[in-house]
Design an enzyme around this catalytic site. Sequence first.
Site, mmCIF file in Angstrom:
data_model
loop_
_atom_site.group_PDB
_atom_site.id
_atom_site.type_symbol
_atom_site.label_atom_id
_atom_site.label_comp_id
_atom_site.label_asym_id
_atom_site.label_seq_id
_atom_site.Cartn_x
_atom_site.Cartn_y
_atom_site.Cartn_z
ATOM 1 N N ASP A 146 -0.360 5.059 0.916
ATOM 2 C CA ASP A 146 -0.677 6.074 1.925
ATOM 3 C C ASP A 146 -0.574 5.501 3.336
ATOM 4 O OD1 ASP A 146 -1.420 8.282 0.139
ATOM 5 O OD2 ASP A 146 -3.088 6.989 -0.430
ATOM 6 N N ASP A 168 0.853 -1.176 0.000
ATOM 7 C CA ASP A 168 0.000 0.000 0.000
ATOM 8 C C ASP A 168 0.901 1.243 0.000
ATOM 9 O OD1 ASP A 168 -2.309 1.685 0.508
ATOM 10 O OD2 ASP A 168 -1.738 1.688 2.622
#
Length: 288
Positions: free
Chosen positions: A81, A79
């Site tokens: 963020d 991922d």
Amino acid sequence: MESILVLIAAPGSRAIGVKTADMLRDFGAAAPRWLAEGEALEVADFGGRNAAIAELAGLAIDVNVVPAANRRKRLLVADMDSTMIEQECIDELGVMAGIGEHIKQITARAMRGELDFEGALKERVKLLKGLDAGIVDTILRERISFMPGGRTLIATMKASGAYTALVSGGFTPFTAHVAAELGFDENQANELIVADGLLTGEVGHPILGQQAKLDALRRISAKLGIATADALAVGDGANDLAMLGAAGMGVALHAKPQVQAEARHRVNHGDLTALLYLQGYEQSAFRD
């Protein structure tokens, strides 16, 4: 199946000392293998493991049990963020639009799994309508910082032959920049629609959410000719849960409560280099 108990502390903290190693031996563990003096060690599974883990609870040490077999992974799916970077990019866009707090509240609820991800994304992007698209470059230049240990994680795994992919529910201008800076092999994210230099308030379809992240893990594994068991996935939000569950090693990094509750492995004190220790890398093998 044989398992390994891995203890990891924050870099530089030296929170894992000789007393910790002695305590493990008191509960029946063999001599530990130090991965980094004072910061990471591992021991083969032992009869008093659960009692030792209970003794370690409350200390600033991440405690994980990993299978000894197939431990070093050939694929990393990450991922972006609050995982590879310290920010949520849509929140930073909201700040620039003057509605930062409102958007941050929606983001927090979506990442906790309280809101449908796709609906919450559409709602937030709609609020950005009319924002100058050039503001993305300003955010990248002035407001984005990398999560500690990320560059080392990528470089070390790639040096051992692993493939690395950045898969985000965020936006392609950000993933392209982060992937290039950190050395990812590929990146995938959502498209912000722009017309006449302004954000239209719309996001391209299909929207990359939880299912898309899982699909990306499977797609890349198939492309490489490996099983998803050969992959490591890392994330912090509810939309990461499917890929964390499907990967051979799914790690919740400083994650939301729901993610910590469901993920097999958790890192709350260490940085991204903790993912290397979980795979059995010694600090001396790290690359930059």
